[in-house]
Each structure stands twice: as structure tokens, then as C-alpha cells.
Design a protein around this motif. Structure first.
Motif, mmCIF file in Angstrom:
data_model
loop_
_atom_site.group_PDB
_atom_site.id
_atom_site.type_symbol
_atom_site.label_atom_id
_atom_site.label_comp_id
_atom_site.label_asym_id
_atom_site.label_seq_id
_atom_site.Cartn_x
_atom_site.Cartn_y
_atom_site.Cartn_z
ATOM 1 N N PRO A 130 38.969 51.100 42.024
ATOM 2 C CA PRO A 130 39.721 51.036 43.275
ATOM 3 C C PRO A 130 41.228 51.181 43.073
ATOM 4 O O PRO A 130 41.779 50.708 42.076
ATOM 5 C CB PRO A 130 39.372 49.648 43.821
ATOM 6 N N PRO A 131 41.903 51.833 44.020
ATOM 7 C CA PRO A 131 43.363 51.949 43.961
ATOM 8 C C PRO A 131 44.010 50.634 44.384
ATOM 9 O O PRO A 131 43.334 49.642 44.660
ATOM 10 C CB PRO A 131 43.651 53.067 44.959
ATOM 11 N N GLU A 132 45.322 50.661 44.453
ATOM 12 C CA GLU A 132 46.064 49.463 44.874
ATOM 13 C C GLU A 132 45.655 49.037 46.287
ATOM 14 O O GLU A 132 45.368 49.868 47.143
ATOM 15 C CB GLU A 132 47.567 49.762 44.863
ATOM 16 N N ASP A 133 45.638 47.720 46.511
ATOM 17 C CA ASP A 133 45.430 47.137 47.848
ATOM 18 C C ASP A 133 44.138 47.627 48.503
ATOM 19 O O ASP A 133 44.121 48.039 49.667
ATOM 20 C CB ASP A 133 46.627 47.470 48.766
ATOM 21 N N PHE A 134 43.046 47.576 47.761
ATOM 22 C CA PHE A 134 41.771 48.091 48.265
ATOM 23 C C PHE A 134 40.701 46.999 48.378
ATOM 24 O O PHE A 134 39.531 47.287 48.584
ATOM 25 C CB PHE A 134 41.276 49.208 47.335
#
Length: 351
Positions: A131-135
Motif C-alpha cells: 500500500p502507498p502512503e495514507d492507505f
């Protein structure tokens, strides 16, 4: 001569053998046991092989609700670490009747959401996601939808979910300890400016490892999209100017190491005489570098095996709340000349 298999339908097979379409369907989809005689099953299987018939994948997917496809959403599929993992998973999945689709999020939330939207409408059986940032909220929503989800390379402490990761904290501590034992006294950490678990855990591992051995920790965190840019090189040069006493550096990713090694060469720093170096993630170029670069190598084959094994078990489970699998594997420290001050020390020593 085999007829063009793309022109042979299940109706053709049924008509030629004098059997119902339902009977053929049961045999093709491995549902014939205890329903159809072994003699008929063999008759159908022999004919299918003879004419080269293969079921229409789209039609099968519509009937069964399954596509036998797993999506691997990597941060960057061109990165050697992720591409090697993908290749190993592909072979393991194929041997178990599944295909892998790869894609890259580039660590961008919007891109990841668009990819998910595309694949959710295509009857994908499971997702393996870095997952990317803030996911975190988006992953939680997928879990609430009863999607088959496995996170790779990172995890969330506040969510109950499946994951396969490296033990980043201990791996980082092991690397720092080796530098201290070699006689380095002012060790810097160069990492990514990120809330993702591996980056946070690697920084924590560094800080805890140096706190009793170094008066002041020295760390530089660079934004993901600046690592390969001129700005990324500049902030690294500034670190060296601001802390001329640095005698060793631990890079938290291979991309950071590549940028850092370029700068060290440009400013005339010798390895390991002026600065010792260790980086996460082994790459062929690190072994071929002069001198060869010490690395914390991730157990790629084991990670890929755990990912596929866990995902397949998830797919086989009929429970609405299958048992979670949460795997954390140790990294392997491979010591090479870039971090070894002792004269005559052998390259390639493993810890």
C-alpha cells in the motif's frame, strides 16, 4: 489435425460425444466425482485432448465467479526487489493454477485507488498489495467487503489483516551493530520521509542501535519522489557538509544507496577508508561495485513462497473469518568490503 481450439465450443464437444452440456461442464470444472462414471470422464478428457479444446476463460469466470487471477500491486514493479518477488510468485502461482497480474502504484494513493477500481470489476480472486502512503482506511474498506487481501512489505498496527514482511527493526539493528563492531563511531542513517511501516521500523532500529554507542544520532529523510532527482543529491551533499565526522552510512533502500554512492564518488570519499556503507536490498550492481557494497538482503524466495502459500490458503478457506496469517522474516546481512575496515577481511561474509 486438431481443429482451431478457438472455434470449438462446449456445445460442439457435447454434440460430438452425445452427452449433455451439463455433463461436459462438470468434467471440465472438476465437479464430476461421484456424479459421472470414470468411463465417461475418460471419454470426455480424451476427446478434449484430441481436439485441443480449452474452456472460454471469460465464460468460466462468469459461471464460477472466479478468474483464477491474483493482482500484485507493487510500489514499483521495475524495482529489482519487487520484480524478483513478482517473478517468483508468478511461477508458484502458475503451478497452482493461478495467474498473476502486476501493476505499480508509484507510492501514490490516487493511482492505487484507480487500479483497485479497475480490478474490482474483473472478478479478481485476491489482491497482494504494497500500500502507498495514507492507505489504511482503503485497506480496511476492502477487508470489510470480504476481499481476499494480503499486504506485502508493510503492515498496519491498528488493523487485523494478513501480511508478509521483513523484520525491519531487527535487520537494521544487526547492520548497525556490525558497523560498530568494525570500529565506526559516527554512523548516519539515510531513509525515506514516510509513515510506511518499513521506513519507520528501520529508523527506529537505527536509533535504538546507536543510542548507547553514539553521542548524537545522525539521520536524513528524503521524500520518495526526490530520491533520484537533483534535489535528492543536493540534500545528501548537505548532510556530508553539515556532519563532516560521519564515518559510516546505512541506507534504508537500494535507490537511496545508488544516489548516495554517486555523491560519495563525486566528492572523493573512499569506501571504507573514509566512509563505510551498508544498504538494504541486494542488487547485482552492489556486488559488482568497487569495492563491493555490504547489504541487508531480503529473503526473496521465502517471502514469495509465504505470500503465495498464504494467499492460496485464504482462497481455499470457506470460513467467513479465516485465520489471519502474519509473517515476519529476518533479513540476511552480507558483509562486503564497503563496511569492513580490518585488513584482509573476506568479502561476502554472511551474518
Amino acid at each position: 489435425m486438431k481443429k482451431d481450439q478457438s472455434k470449438i465450443s462446449i456445445k460442439d464437444v457435447a454434440r460430438e460425444l452425445g452427452l449433455s452440456i451439463t455433463t461436459i461442464s462438470f468434467i471440465i470444472n472438476n465437479k464430476a466425482k461421484n456424479r459421472i462414471s470414470d468411463e465417461v470422464i475418460k471419454k470426455v478428457e480424451d476427446y478434449i485432448e484430441k481436439v485441443g479444446y480449452k474452456p472460454n476463460a471469460s465464460a468460466q469466470s462468469l459461471r464460477t465467479g472466479k478468474s483464477n487471477t491474483i493482482v500484485f500491486m507493487a510500489e514499483d514493479i521495475s524495482d529489482p526487489f519487487f520484480s524478483t518477488i513478482a517473478k517468483e510468485m508468478e511461477d508458484l502461482a502458475f503451478n497452482n493454477g493461478y495467474k498473476i497480474i502486476y501493476c505499480s502504484t508509484e507510492n501514490k494513493k490516487e493511482r492505487a485507488l484507480e487500479l483497485l477500481s479497475t480490478f474490482k470489476d474483473r472478478q479478481i480472486d485476491a489482491f497482494i498489495i504494497t500500500p502507498p502512503e495514507d492507505f489504511e482506511d482503503e485497506i480496511n474498506a476492502l477487508i470489510a467487503e470480504n476481499r481476499k487481501i494480503v499486504l506485502f512489505d508493510r503492515h498496519y498496527n491498528d488493523l487485523n489483516h494478513n501480511y508478509v514482511v521483513l523484520d525491519n527493526y531487527k535487520s537494521c539493528g544487526k547492520a548497525v551493530k556490525s558497523l560498530l563492531e568494525e570500529g565506526f563511531e559516527n554512523i548516519a542513517f539515510v531513509g525515506l520521509e514516510s509513515n510506511l511501516s518499513p521506513m519507520k521500523e528501520r529508523l527506529e532500529g537505527y536509533l535504538d542501535a546507536v543510542k548507547n554507542n553514539q553521542k548524537h544520532p545522525i539521520s536524513l529523510l528524503i521524500k520518495f519522489d526526490e530520491v533520484k532527482s537533483a534535489k535528492g543529491k543536493q540534500v545528501f551533499e548537505n548532510l556530508l557538509k553539515e556532519h563532516p565526522n560521519i564515518d559510516a552510512i546505512l541506507f534504508s533502500t537500494n535507490s537511496l544507496a545508488i544516489t548516495g554512492l554517486r555523491v560519495l564518488r563525486e566528492v572523493g570519499k573512499r569506501l571504507p577508508e573514509d566512509i563505510g556503507v551498508i544498504t538494504f536490498d541486494d542488487r547485482e550492481l552492489f556486488e559488482l561495485h568497487s569495492p563491493p557494497i555490504s547489504v541487508v538482503s531480503q529473503p526473496v524466495s521465502e517471502l514469495a513462497e509465504e505470500l503465495i502459500k498464504g494467499t492460496l490458503n485464504l482462497l481455499k478457506s470457506r470460513s467467513k473469518s479465516p485465520k489471519l496469517f502474519q509473517v515476519s522474516l529476518p533479513g540476511k546481512l552480507i558483509l562486503r568490503k564497503s563496511s569492513m575496515l580490518e585488513s584482509g577481511a573476506a568479502s561476502g561474509k554472511t551474518k
